[in-house]
Write an enzyme that holds these catalytic residues in place. Sequence first.
Site, PDB file in Angstrom:
ATOM      1  N   GLU A 104     -32.968  36.646  -7.149  1.00  0.00           N
ATOM      2  CA  GLU A 104     -33.114  35.476  -8.148  1.00  0.00           C
ATOM      3  C   GLU A 104     -34.016  34.532  -7.635  1.00  0.00           C
ATOM      4  O   GLU A 104     -33.991  34.126  -6.380  1.00  0.00           O
ATOM      5  CB  GLU A 104     -31.508  35.102  -8.395  1.00  0.00           C
ATOM      6  CG  GLU A 104     -31.499  33.940  -9.114  1.00  0.00           C
ATOM      7  CD  GLU A 104     -30.211  33.364  -9.801  1.00  0.00           C
ATOM      8  OE1 GLU A 104     -29.178  33.802  -9.195  1.00  0.00           O
ATOM      9  OE2 GLU A 104     -30.145  32.546 -10.716  1.00  0.00           O
ATOM     10  N   CYS A 164     -27.821  33.587 -12.727  1.00  0.00           N
ATOM     11  CA  CYS A 164     -27.731  32.446 -13.830  1.00  0.00           C
ATOM     12  C   CYS A 164     -28.930  32.107 -14.381  1.00  0.00           C
ATOM     13  O   CYS A 164     -29.008  31.468 -15.398  1.00  0.00           O
ATOM     14  CB  CYS A 164     -27.075  31.426 -13.150  1.00  0.00           C
ATOM     15  SG  CYS A 164     -25.383  31.434 -12.771  1.00  0.00           S
ATOM     16  N   ASN A 218     -25.421  37.971 -18.096  1.00  0.00           N
ATOM     17  CA  ASN A 218     -25.126  37.598 -16.946  1.00  0.00           C
ATOM     18  C   ASN A 218     -24.075  36.662 -16.922  1.00  0.00           C
ATOM     19  O   ASN A 218     -23.988  35.804 -17.254  1.00  0.00           O
ATOM     20  CB  ASN A 218     -26.228  37.128 -15.777  1.00  0.00           C
ATOM     21  CG  ASN A 218     -25.756  36.596 -14.547  1.00  0.00           C
ATOM     22  OD1 ASN A 218     -25.489  37.542 -13.535  1.00  0.00           O
ATOM     23  ND2 ASN A 218     -25.608  35.665 -14.132  1.00  0.00           N
ATOM     24  N   GLU A 219     -22.715  37.389 -16.023  1.00  0.00           N
ATOM     25  CA  GLU A 219     -21.590  36.295 -15.961  1.00  0.00           C
ATOM     26  C   GLU A 219     -21.327  35.778 -17.384  1.00  0.00           C
ATOM     27  O   GLU A 219     -20.819  34.461 -17.086  1.00  0.00           O
ATOM     28  CB  GLU A 219     -21.891  35.355 -14.729  1.00  0.00           C
ATOM     29  CG  GLU A 219     -21.762  35.985 -13.734  1.00  0.00           C
ATOM     30  CD  GLU A 219     -21.709  34.961 -12.376  1.00  0.00           C
ATOM     31  OE1 GLU A 219     -21.772  33.761 -12.715  1.00  0.00           O
ATOM     32  OE2 GLU A 219     -21.564  35.569 -11.169  1.00  0.00           O
TER      33      GLU A 219
HETATM   34  O1  AHR Z   1     -26.135  34.329  -6.554  1.00  0.00           O
HETATM   35  C1  AHR Z   1     -26.027  33.016  -7.036  1.00  0.00           C
HETATM   36  C2  AHR Z   1     -25.410  32.924  -8.366  1.00  0.00           C
HETATM   37  O2  AHR Z   1     -23.928  33.348  -8.384  1.00  0.00           O
HETATM   38  C3  AHR Z   1     -26.058  33.716  -9.596  1.00  0.00           C
HETATM   39  O3  AHR Z   1     -27.033  33.203 -10.178  1.00  0.00           O
HETATM   40  C4  AHR Z   1     -24.881  33.998 -10.608  1.00  0.00           C
HETATM   41  O4  AHR Z   1     -24.875  35.225 -11.214  1.00  0.00           O
HETATM   42  C5  AHR Z   1     -23.636  33.842  -9.688  1.00  0.00           C
HETATM   43  O5  AHR Z   1     -22.681  32.708 -10.253  1.00  0.00           O
END
Ligand code: AHR
Length: 656
Positions: free
Chosen positions: A49, A243, A374-375
Amino acid sequence: MKFRLLSFSLFLLSIAGIQAQSPSHKTLDIDINKKGAGIAPDMWGLFFEDINFAADGGLYAEMIKNYSFEFPSPFMGWRRVQEDGAMGYHYTKPHMDESKNKKYLQLQRLNDEGVFGMSNEGFRGMAVKENQNYRLTFIAKVAKGEDLAINAQITQGRKVLAETRIEKLTDDWKEYEVMLNASETADGVNFRVILEGEGELDIDMISLFPEDTWMGRKRGMRKDIVQLLADMKPGFLRFPGGCIVEGFDLENRYQWKNTIGEMKDRGTMINRWNIEFAHRNAPDYFQSFGLGFFEYFQLSEDLGAEPLPILSCGLACQYNSGEIVPLAALDEYVQDALDLIEFANGSVDSHWGAKRAEMGHPEPFGLKYIGVGNENWGPQYIERADVFEKAIKAAYPEITIVSTSGPSPDGHEFDYLWKALTERNAELIDEHYYKSPEWFRNGARRYDDYDRNGPKVFAGEYAAHSTTEKDALKKNNWEAALSEAAFMTGLERNADIVRLASYAPLLAHVDGWQWAPDMIWFDNLDVYATPNYYVQKLFSTNPGTQILQITENGETLAGEDGIYASSTYDENTKELIFKIVNTNEEAKAFTVKLKGSYKGNGKGIWQELQSDDLGVSHNLKEPKKIVPVEKSVSVQKKAIEVSLKGQSVNVFRLKI
Ligand code: AHR
């Protein structure tokens, strides 16, 4: 920091069903004839990321911050150089075309005295290495004046470490490319573009890269960082997050179509981690998208890893705006997913396949997975995931869809999503856990009871956090890494359920991070791997193809007496692989008996990762305090006798 309490409680747990063991000696059995379920060949992978300056300022080797003056403060990272009587001004002006590169720099020089131009500070500094070449590219046109020239320099204070002169500038936009050779290794340098002669020069997209990038590619990636990734032999590469996929609002979500093609068409966008944490403010954190989806696919291919892109499902980060696309307007998002599959796998005659070919890769990338969201959580996620699922499966039934179970590994939202996704026959569910080391040690049986007929698991983001105190630095220390290893034996033992796993996040700039711990840290000159990296690498380079049971009195080991173990068979190399994690402070003696047919040569390799100090971690000056040590073991009478040091991770490989 001792594990005695844990060992004691696990011992108490064990007396009901597991025979009590001698604390000083253990006898383990592996029946090499009883091969269990297959292990996904891509099980151990990477999560990437753009957080912690992982892309611009990190993996992506661009050295100039705000290279095209597209930040909202167009001179962020730049400052005017005006020395020894020089007079002049600098402005931004708009390009008059349709590209996403909206502005350029105009330098107006009013006299021919002294030194006048602009200087760039890089990403939390800039560094060069002695005798290395640096490739400078830019576009420029003379707006007014004759015989204007540019002197491009890399400087440390007033000392010039590299320079080159560019003459014969034309009065129409033209691209220039020159090399600068650094006379010494130095950190904290600047790049300067010095205008010589009176007049006005328009200039833009000023980009500086080391010539020596990964695979020698222009505008490429940092070789030292990619090498560490390649050494892990990762099974997959998840990108672009995290995120960052969701964005703090929908406008800010990651849109892959804005990240391919020529740089002028990629645009620049604020990085969501710019403003996320007040205690780690990063006002200069933006995305140039120089590292875009084509490059992610290419990197996956270079690493021999399956590409695993995650896309926005039409829900912005629910910790931030929680902005939602109405179902009636979801088409654009779904189309992005379908087009991405075409971009990755489509023929060169297809619209998006042709774009891939134009970028230099006519062969398909062989995409097998796509992640939706994601999440995200709640019924809104399920409603949207349903629409994606229907459309993707109708067009591409062979693609495996990854669904999310939200940000927590348990609780109401997690249970709701697992139930809803199971009812829908979801294929692969992404679970995330950022928890204490103790949680990891206690969690080695997490998957023992998962429904063998239900969805499979992608342990998509995990890391042991050395402290849960808000805003405190969570360290990549040995306690965290050892606890992750203990937990990972549970993933491996349950590899029939846990198909994929990746530590997160991957990369962090020592002067630019927002989130810790991270697997690999770097500055502008060097890089180091954490103890957690070495744990990951031990698992990813010693995977095996089928599960074998390693037991004590018929029971698997997941913390009993502080010991964790897993075992596999590798049908490619005809090897037995087993891993034993000793979380006790003291050494333990083991007899490992090989049941079944053994025809090996009586020898094996033993890799040991160990430290007496649970608090120890690496840094740029001491990057290798805990690294695997290779030894040999012998097999006598179909058994191995070995003493495993306290607080150690041990991997054995035997030809059988
Ligand atoms: O890995 C850091 C963050 O942790 C990521 O962006 C997210 O998916 C999680 O909350």
